[in-house]
Design an enzyme around this catalytic site. Structure first.
Site, PDB file in Angstrom:
ATOM      1  CB  SER A 187      -0.942  -0.070   1.210  1.00  0.00           C
ATOM      2  OG  SER A 187      -2.086   0.673   0.948  1.00  0.00           O
TER       3      SER A 187
ATOM      4  CE  LYS B 241      -0.018   5.256  -1.923  1.00  0.00           C
ATOM      5  NZ  LYS B 241      -1.039   4.608  -2.678  1.00  0.00           N
TER       6      LYS B 241
ATOM      7  CD1 TRP C  46      -8.158   3.196  -1.926  1.00  0.00           C
ATOM      8  CD2 TRP C  46      -9.866   4.213  -2.964  1.00  0.00           C
ATOM      9  NE1 TRP C  46      -8.136   4.519  -1.574  1.00  0.00           N
ATOM     10  CE2 TRP C  46      -9.182   5.168  -2.203  1.00  0.00           C
ATOM     11  CE3 TRP C  46     -10.981   4.627  -3.714  1.00  0.00           C
ATOM     12  CZ2 TRP C  46      -9.546   6.515  -2.157  1.00  0.00           C
ATOM     13  CZ3 TRP C  46     -11.349   5.967  -3.668  1.00  0.00           C
ATOM     14  CH2 TRP C  46     -10.640   6.888  -2.907  1.00  0.00           C
TER      15      TRP C  46
ATOM     16  CG  HIS D  73      -5.673  -2.623   0.566  1.00  0.00           C
ATOM     17  ND1 HIS D  73      -4.948  -2.280  -0.554  1.00  0.00           N
ATOM     18  CD2 HIS D  73      -5.177  -1.872   1.583  1.00  0.00           C
ATOM     19  CE1 HIS D  73      -4.064  -1.354  -0.221  1.00  0.00           C
ATOM     20  NE2 HIS D  73      -4.173  -1.091   1.060  1.00  0.00           N
TER      21      HIS D  73
HETATM   22  C1  GTR Z   1      -5.505   4.392   1.674  1.00  0.00           C
HETATM   23  C2  GTR Z   1      -4.950   5.218   0.545  1.00  0.00           C
HETATM   24  C3  GTR Z   1      -4.191   4.352  -0.389  1.00  0.00           C
HETATM   25  C4  GTR Z   1      -3.268   3.367   0.321  1.00  0.00           C
HETATM   26  C5  GTR Z   1      -3.785   2.902   1.668  1.00  0.00           C
HETATM   27  C6  GTR Z   1      -2.762   2.312   2.627  1.00  0.00           C
HETATM   28  O1  GTR Z   1      -6.318   5.088   2.520  1.00  0.00           O
HETATM   29  O2  GTR Z   1      -6.012   5.830  -0.104  1.00  0.00           O
HETATM   30  O3  GTR Z   1      -3.477   5.155  -1.314  1.00  0.00           O
HETATM   31  O4  GTR Z   1      -2.000   3.863   0.430  1.00  0.00           O
HETATM   32  O5  GTR Z   1      -4.396   3.899   2.374  1.00  0.00           O
HETATM   33  O6  GTR Z   1      -1.600   2.692   2.663  1.00  0.00           O
HETATM   34  O7  GTR Z   1      -3.175   1.461   3.424  1.00  0.00           O
END
Ligand code: GTR
Length: 421
Positions: free
Chosen positions: A261, A265, A352, A402
């Site tokens: 997540s 990045k 998402w 996720h």
């Molecule tokens: C979310 C965000 C994503 C992702 C995620 C995370 O809220 O929108 O870009 O990075 O968090 O890091 O768990």
């Protein structure tokens, strides 16, 4: 007062519903756009050799991402000292060596420290290592009682027993499900992890974390082209790699940057900027990670920059709700990792993060891998769920949400055996 609360709440609900109603989750609503070609320079010159890629195109792309997306480091900041806080050559019932190593940095009369938790298979002379941050402290990735609890600021989380931004014993072992530690060790890899909040607390406040050590006099936040939190976390991964070069138990030429997540990045940006990383894994990194921004599917630049204004540099706001103006896209971030092995993974229910946008990104990055004679993703057809494609560039989409699962790790290990080890 009540009336004011009512208006504020209604306004918030309205803006939330606007965000959700505008979010694209339908492929037919994805705008058409031209994918910027990694192999055509800004000047229009066709990039047809590794030499041209490395001397012309790679540097100009890297510079764009530095100045306009993640932000550049104001100057170098090297390890001042390191301390082995604790070690045990019979950890995890004799399976591994454990070390907890604190790296310390000093500048401007300020100090920053973070601790790397390392598990290394016992029978190896020099271990290849997966390096990745954790969200809630090193002690969350294992039940091992010896793992120290960080004292840095943390996001509150009721399920983890985190109140007052303080990590406690209650969260020990709460994230073992995301770290297939035994499988990693059995496959002959070490695992190194760091609590990301020690490098930079994840909040829109630039008075803390590593940023604070590198301000010029009177400066209290990064300049528009200077590093946000993702670049700061990436910096921390590189400094961990500096330490690995000194640790006789680690093969520093075989360190794979891993992240989930926002931390995916981070692993991508670390791998793109530091060519010493032998491989890179992006797990569900989504917007601002592996996913193509111009598709505007799921999370968009406008949404991410508003919700997490500290992740990217301020110049990136230029492209909020203005993706058309971007001269680059995220496949070019992936291309910066070439020719080193790269694995991008998505999850079916993680819309998402735009799974298709993550896949297409590997496809459009592949021309640069091919320039090096490496096998890219090899197809524009997205593979079925749970049917990984594993070349130097690898991709899978698994069932589920996720998260990081054993399935993900099993595949990362298989790919690392073939392309990194
Ligand atoms: C979310 C965000 C994503 C992702 C995620 C995370 O809220 O929108 O870009 O990075 O968090 O890091 O768990």
């Amino acid at each position: 007062m009540k009336l004011l609360t009512y208006y504020v709440c209604s306004f918030l609900m309205l803006s939330m519903s606007l965000v959700t109603s505008q979010t694209i989750y339908d492929e037919s609503k994805v705008p058409t756009f031209e994918v910027p070609d990694p192999l055509v320079a800004v000047s229009g010159e066709k990039i047809n050799s590794v030499q041209k890629w490395e001397t012309v195109r790679r540097p100009e792309l890297l510079k764009f991402f530095e100045n306009n997306v993640y932000g550049k480091l104001p100057k170098a900041l090297e390890i001042d000292s390191y301390t082995i806080l604790e070690q045990d050559s019979n950890a995890l019932n004799g399976k591994a060596k454990r070390k907890q190593v604190q790296l310390t940095f000093k500048n401007n009369n300020k100090i920053l420290s973070f601790t790397i938790l390392l598990y290394i298979p016992k029978n190896l002379d020099k271990a290849p290592v997966f390096l990745g941050y954790n969200f809630y402290g090193n002690h969350t990735i294992t039940e091992d009682k010896a793992v120290l609890i960080p004292t840095a600021w943390a996001n509150n989380n009721e399920a983890f027993g985190i109140e007052n931004h303080t990590l406690t014993e209650e969260s020990r072992g709460k994230r073992t499900n995301r770290w297939a530690l035994e499988k990693i060790l059995d496959a002959g890899y070490g695992l190194a992890t760091i609590y990301y909040g020690e490098v930079d607390p994840d909040k829109n406040d630039f008075s803390d974390g590593v940023h604070n050590l590198l301000y010029q006099e009177t400066q209290s936040q990064p300049k528009p082209d200077e590093w946000g939190s993702i670049a700061a976390w990436s910096w921390g991964m590189m400094r961990a790699l500096d330490y690995f070069e000194k640790d006789p138990d680690i093969d520093a030429s075989k360190v794979i940057a891993f992240g989930h997540s926002r931390l995916g990045k981070t692993s991508l940006w670390a791998g793109a900027t530091d060519e010493r990383f032998a491989g890179v894994i992006s797990n569900n990194s989504g917007c601002g990670g592996a996913a193509l921004s111009k598709r505007k599917f799921g999370e968009t630049l406008g949404v991410i920059n508003e919700r997490f204004p500290h992740w990217f540099c301020d110049n990136f706001n230029e492209y909020s709700d203005n993706e058309e103006a971007l001269p680059i896209d995220q496949h070019q971030l992936l291309a910066l990792i070439a020719p080193r092995p790269l694995y991008v993974a998505s999850a079916e229910e993680d819309e998402w993060a735009d799974p298709r946008g993550e896949f297409l990104s590997t496809y459009y990055a592949s021309s640069v891998y091919e320039l090096y004679g490496k096998k890219g993703i090899g197809t524009k057809v997205m593979p079925k769920v749970n049917e990984p494609i594993q070349n130097t560039v690898a991709y899978h989409i698994r069932t589920g949400k996720h998260d990081v699962t054993d399935y993900d790790w099993e595949n990362y290990i298989k790919w690392a055996n073939a392309f990194v080890k």
